[in-house]
Design a protein around this motif. Structure first.
Motif, mmCIF file in Angstrom:
data_model
loop_
_atom_site.group_PDB
_atom_site.id
_atom_site.type_symbol
_atom_site.label_atom_id
_atom_site.label_comp_id
_atom_site.label_asym_id
_atom_site.label_seq_id
_atom_site.Cartn_x
_atom_site.Cartn_y
_atom_site.Cartn_z
ATOM 1 N N GLN A 1 7.115 9.538 2.468
ATOM 2 C CA GLN A 1 7.019 9.196 1.045
ATOM 3 C C GLN A 1 5.568 9.246 0.560
ATOM 4 O OE1 GLN A 1 9.689 8.732 -1.056
ATOM 5 N NE2 GLN A 1 10.872 9.431 0.729
ATOM 6 N N ALA B 1 18.890 8.490 -8.215
ATOM 7 C CA ALA B 1 18.157 9.527 -8.941
ATOM 8 C C ALA B 1 17.002 10.060 -8.103
ATOM 9 C CB ALA B 1 17.639 8.968 -10.270
ATOM 10 N N GLU B 2 16.318 9.162 -7.413
ATOM 11 C CA GLU B 2 15.168 9.582 -6.614
ATOM 12 C C GLU B 2 15.628 10.378 -5.382
ATOM 13 O OE1 GLU B 2 12.099 9.519 -7.390
ATOM 14 O OE2 GLU B 2 11.142 10.047 -5.472
ATOM 15 N N VAL C 1 18.944 3.935 -9.806
ATOM 16 C CA VAL C 1 17.513 4.134 -9.635
ATOM 17 C C VAL C 1 17.213 4.910 -8.359
ATOM 18 C CG1 VAL C 1 15.298 2.984 -9.397
ATOM 19 C CG2 VAL C 1 17.030 2.066 -10.969
ATOM 20 N N VAL C 2 17.745 4.451 -7.254
ATOM 21 C CA VAL C 2 17.441 5.096 -5.980
ATOM 22 C C VAL C 2 18.216 6.409 -5.856
ATOM 23 C CG1 VAL C 2 17.390 4.800 -3.472
ATOM 24 C CG2 VAL C 2 16.950 2.845 -4.975
ATOM 25 N N ARG D 1 7.530 1.501 -8.079
ATOM 26 C CA ARG D 1 7.533 2.840 -7.480
ATOM 27 C C ARG D 1 7.611 2.747 -5.955
ATOM 28 N NH1 ARG D 1 3.289 3.809 -11.068
ATOM 29 N NH2 ARG D 1 1.766 3.758 -9.352
ATOM 30 N N ILE E 1 11.065 1.896 -4.755
ATOM 31 C CA ILE E 1 12.037 2.998 -4.854
ATOM 32 C C ILE E 1 11.839 3.954 -3.673
ATOM 33 C CG2 ILE E 1 12.772 4.995 -6.235
ATOM 34 C CD1 ILE E 1 11.903 3.292 -8.726
ATOM 35 N N LYS E 2 10.585 4.296 -3.387
ATOM 36 C CA LYS E 2 10.305 5.182 -2.247
ATOM 37 C C LYS E 2 10.778 4.542 -0.943
ATOM 38 C CE LYS E 2 5.940 5.406 -3.488
ATOM 39 N NZ LYS E 2 4.493 5.736 -3.546
ATOM 40 N N GLU F 1 18.253 12.200 -5.223
ATOM 41 C CA GLU F 1 18.622 13.478 -5.823
ATOM 42 C C GLU F 1 17.377 14.341 -6.024
ATOM 43 O OE1 GLU F 1 22.069 14.087 -7.147
ATOM 44 O OE2 GLU F 1 21.165 16.094 -6.982
ATOM 45 N N ARG F 2 16.352 13.722 -6.639
ATOM 46 C CA ARG F 2 15.104 14.439 -6.920
ATOM 47 C C ARG F 2 14.467 14.961 -5.629
ATOM 48 N NH1 ARG F 2 10.015 14.275 -7.495
ATOM 49 N NH2 ARG F 2 9.785 12.320 -6.352
ATOM 50 N N GLN F 3 14.552 14.133 -4.578
ATOM 51 C CA GLN F 3 13.950 14.528 -3.303
ATOM 52 C C GLN F 3 14.890 15.416 -2.480
ATOM 53 O OE1 GLN F 3 12.011 11.520 -0.966
ATOM 54 N NE2 GLN F 3 11.104 10.465 -2.727
ATOM 55 N N VAL G 1 14.451 4.854 -0.608
ATOM 56 C CA VAL G 1 14.813 6.215 -0.196
ATOM 57 C C VAL G 1 14.725 6.328 1.321
ATOM 58 C CG1 VAL G 1 13.999 8.614 -0.201
ATOM 59 C CG2 VAL G 1 14.219 7.344 -2.363
#
Lengths: 623, 623
Positions: free
Chosen positions: B373, B598-599, B595-596, B332, B335-336, B601-603, B339
């Protein structure tokens, strides 16, 4: 041959371990190391005490006998052999495996409180003594020197210590006179501010004086010690060898010499008393240089405050870097050796299908062909001639009880070498005289990729050999395979086939950096217990490498193969090779053709030449 | 910034070296090591004594001051930095170069006969004391403990020792409760037959109790010692931190507990007297387990016969193998972190061409994006933000005096990381915002090949990391290039960014074997003094590898990158990559995308997402 029955011998040993005639106080354990008083790897029959007491005669192993137990530590090369040769009195301790206790830990776990552990102080190296003694003491036990060797007391038919004539080597072989070697040594001594240097390793004595002997099979050395002062040279040696006019002339024993080059010859057995006298006469700041692998007995003769111990002596380091005369000699020796092996393999190709060639016969033939070559002296180690499952016994030596017939259905592994007056060889080839399986080819090719990865490696000056070890394993690792031995060892120049201070191993961390002129073996392998063994070994010379850039002006090194014997292309799965690897094989074979082909031609060995030409046809990728 | 002027300070230090108020007898030399009383790599300002006396503030270095000389030993990462920061009073001793003397040899060469060499016994590790003391003694000198730190006596504005609040971590972060960790530790103690265990390393204290602090910048630790008995737990810690209800609850200080889990809290400063009391009460066979890197002062508190010293403590080894909760946390965190870096690089791509971005601004921006983050705590080390020639200073940290503006004409190297409550990150990317030269691309590609060689390596269980080091160098070596630092270090889980006992280095031989669950960095580089620096670093997790075969059922391991930040394809000379390497890059980038992406996108970070997609376009060979 079944295991040696040792019940009676162990009973006798346990008796003398308590006999006040030999020990001041009873010892509850007795250590029987491999070596002799010079920490030699190969030893004379009279020094094979560990083999006598246990039956296990591999080149490395330590036996420890307590009142209840008998245990043997050896490494991966010898697990199978030791298990075959020892009876049920013995526990095999497999070194390098995770759960195997060290000798110290094992002793602590089995000994009653306050035990004495005995060992011959001439046979145990001082560094081992120190480690063992410390570990035992911290557990409440004591390591004690037992002056009389307890194995010798029960070994009724122990052979005599050999004392064979010496060979003198002139400058064309050695490149440097013994006088110049002494001068260089004294300058190293002056650099380190030591006044005395004690030579205890037999190959260092031989190298220093440009002499060779045959006291120990395979290793052209002789039993002697040397003590070098800034103005004196004392050679401790037995027998009438010093009466030989050639030796007297070579050492200038009868010439009028500057006193600092005058060699005083003394009896071998007087080393300890002479060293003690040297030790007693030292003034502060007069240090004595010794290998930290010298025996405890020799080391203890010098008071601790005056000792200067190093893992490698200046002789060991100088000896490892071959000069031009030695390198040229090694090249010549390897060409002759290749001629002998081309003869052998050409002969095997004819004979094996008939089913009449055994491992022993093949080994004898190899020796026969080698002995036809100029300046051949003897083999450099016991020939490993092994077929099928015997190939998985890493340091196998065929004996009548295990002797197997070579066939077109099994892989044959031959690891052999010789001593020539101009050099020492050591080569392994793995051959199939029928049609290898896809799996055998696959494994062989991974081993070959490892061999090439080391041989073609380019690395900076100052790199230690152990940093190259993983290159040899990478292709095997990728498929979950590996081998349980190091990748390479130093090779002497008409001297021991194994020598320090360099090597290529995951285990050796005290190795000295590789330097141009050093010579090592490159011998990855793969072994399947009960099925087959594969090993590809060349002796290679460290040479400067040309590189595109030169970081920090350090310069780079690489290897040049001295061994020039074809690698069986039938065993190669060409599709597993990269283009670079394929080119390496083709260039190597081209060189074999040119160099060895010319010599085969010169010697009129036409059958072998035809074999060589067939075996060195270029590989083509995508076959 | 010019060098620190130390003439006056050295004069003062030389005075106190003779002042009977501080030393029983005058000392002719005084050693100022890097560390604090816990042998931490990163230290609190009050412990930066070596930086205070010399000006050199790199993370590794030892100063020695004699009456005549002042010398600084440091390693290849810091040669340039140390030379910049120290004035002419100081001699730089470049460790790892052939001609550089060891501290002991140098002392022996400069000291007058029979000298005393002083050192703070809390600051020097016991193993270093032993080695140094032995070497000095054998040359007629003495190493002596100086109770009062002599630097502190002349450091008039020395900052206070920090004493910040603690953070408690629940099971979702740690996976294992502190009670279960104590139980496991006691079972290791029982195995080794030791009765006491002394925790001296700050990260080991923090890990054991699932607590974190902020006494030391970048490392979430706090000043404390722990002494664990089979039935007692004593925590030595200062301040009112133990008054915090969350901490009291976490440690169950106010609960009725089985006595063996009851924590006795004691003042930090009472460790020595308490240890001496433990030592005095020991009966034979009651050993005390200590790291051999614990301070001389702590070690000496236990009588020698009762000490059980190991290079790595059981806590150090247990801490290195991350459990599922920790591994998931690390994923986790990475990934942050990715980002934040995608945001940064996307921003830099826009801003650099304008000529307004300095190294410091880029570092600040990186911190700003990271701080956005979740669970961000602080940076994990000082950001190395360096462009052009500054990139060749391996552990450079931009300061106003050296601050350079990023441009489209120079390589930019960013080595940075953060502490999140769920994990620690450390990533290096080397970028060009214009058009890199063919030579820059060539060097970058060799470094990338080395990075991939380690990351994709498959190796047997039980392999030590140092056996993989040469894989990282092979492509550079082939062209005569190299880098003067190790290839990887262990990484903590919301703990120190450098931790033992594993690593990947040609230097480290005491490393423990790699095991599934361990986390290390993979960071080869190449540096040209005065021109540029290149490094590519991922944090990677050791995972089991599937292999075709499985020799001796040992099983195999490989690495999975946790870092998921694009590697700049513009810098790659695709023609130098093998097909396998090319595929590795493409698969790595595909994973970054998924992976990144998607994150991002989410953020809702669309600009950065577009940058990511552009930067992760597949490579095609033969371009």
């Amino acid at each position: 041959m079944g295991p040696k029955i040792t019940t009676e011998l162990l009973k006798q040993l346990r008796q003398v371990m308590k006999n006040p005639r030999y020990v001041q106080e009873p010892v509850q354990a007795y250590i029987v190391p491999s070596g002799d008083a010079h920490q030699s790897e190969y030893i004379a029959p009279c020094d094979c005490r560990r083999a006598f007491i246990s039956g296990f005669d591999g080149s490395a192993g330590t036996a420890i006998v307590t009142e209840q137990h008998a245990a043997m530590w050896t490494d991966g090369r010898y697990f199978l052999q030791a298990a075959h040769q020892m009876d049920s009195n013995w526990t095999l301790m497999k070194m390098g495996l995770k759960d195997t206790p060290t000798q110290e830990d094992w002793l602590v776990s089995v000994l009653p409180e306050g035990s004495k552990v005995g060992v011959d102080p001439f046979i145990i190296p001082a560094d081992q003594w120190k480690r063992m003694s410390k570990a035992l003491r911290s557990a409440g036990h004591d390591l004690v020197p037992v002056k009389e060797n307890l194995i010798d007391t029960i070994w009724t038919d122990c052979p005599q210590r050999p004392c064979k004539p010496l060979i003198t080597l002139d400058l064309s072989y050695t490149g440097v006179s013994w006088r110049d070697k002494i001068v260089a040594l004294r300058s190293k001594m002056a650099e380190r501010k030591v006044m005395w240097f004690v030579v205890t390793a037999l190959d260092e004595v031989a190298w220093l004086f440009n002499l060779r002997g045959s006291d120990v099979e395979y290793n052209p050395v002789f039993f002697a010690y040397v003590v070098i002062g800034m103005n004196t040279i004392r050679l401790f040696i037995d027998g009438d060898r010093m009466m030989d006019p050639a030796v007297r002339e070579h050492l200038q024993l009868d010439s009028t010499l500057e006193p600092e080059f005058k060699i005083q010859v003394m009896p071998y057995g007087s080393i300890l008393s002479e060293l003690q006298a040297v030790g007693a006469g030292l003034s502060p700041k007069e240090k004595v240089w010794l290998s930290d692998k010298a025996s405890y007995a020799v080391t203890e003769a010098i008071p601790k405050a005056y000792r200067y111990l190093t893992p490698y002596t200046p002789i060991c380091i100088a000896k490892a870097v071959k000069n031009a005369a030695e390198t040229e000699g090694m090249r010549r020796a390897h060409i002759k050796d290749a001629v002998a092996l081309c003869e052998l393999f050409s002969w095997l190709e004819e004979e094996v299908p008939k089913g009449t060639v055994t491992e022993i016969l093949a080994a004898d033939k190899a020796e026969e062909f080698r002995s036809q070559q100029k300046d051949f002296v003897e083999l450099s180690f016991a020939t490993i001639s092994s077929t099928g499952p015997n190939g998985a016994i890493i340091h196998y030596k065929p004996v009548p009880e295990t002797n197997r017939t070579l066939s077109v259905n099994e892989i044959y592994l031959l690891d052999s070498g010789a001593q020539y007056k101009d050099g020492t060889t050591d080569v392994t080839r793995t051959m199939h005289f029928g049609t290898p399986s896809a799996y055998e080819k696959e494994c062989f090719t991974y081993v070959l990729k490892g061999h090439i990865a080391v041989s073609a490696a380019i690395f900076p000056n100052g790199t230690k050999g152990h940093l190259l070890d993983s290159f040899a394993r990478s292709a095997l690792w990728d498929c979950g395979l590996d081998y349980l031995h190091g990748t390479g060892h130093g090779v002497g120049s008409f001297l021991n086939v194994h020598e320090g201070p360099c090597g290529i191993s995951y285990k050796t961390f005290a190795d000295e950096p590789l330097e141009a002129g050093m010579i090592v073996s490159d011998e990855p392998g793969y072994y399947e217990d009960g099925s087959f063994g594969i090993r590809i070994e060349n002796v290679v010379l460290v040479i400067p490498a040309e590189t595109k850039y030169n970081f920090k002006n350090r310069g780079s090194l690489t290897f040049e193969p001295l061994t020039l014997v074809p690698i069986q292309t039938k065993m190669i799965d060409v599709n597993l090779l990269t283009e670079k690897e394929c080119n390496w094989v083709n260039e190597y074979h081209q060189k074999c053709r040119e160099v060895v082909g010319a010599e085969l031609e010169r010697q009129g060995r036409h059958e072998a030449l035809r074999w060589l030409l067939r075996e060195t046809e270029p590989l083509a990728r995508g076959q």
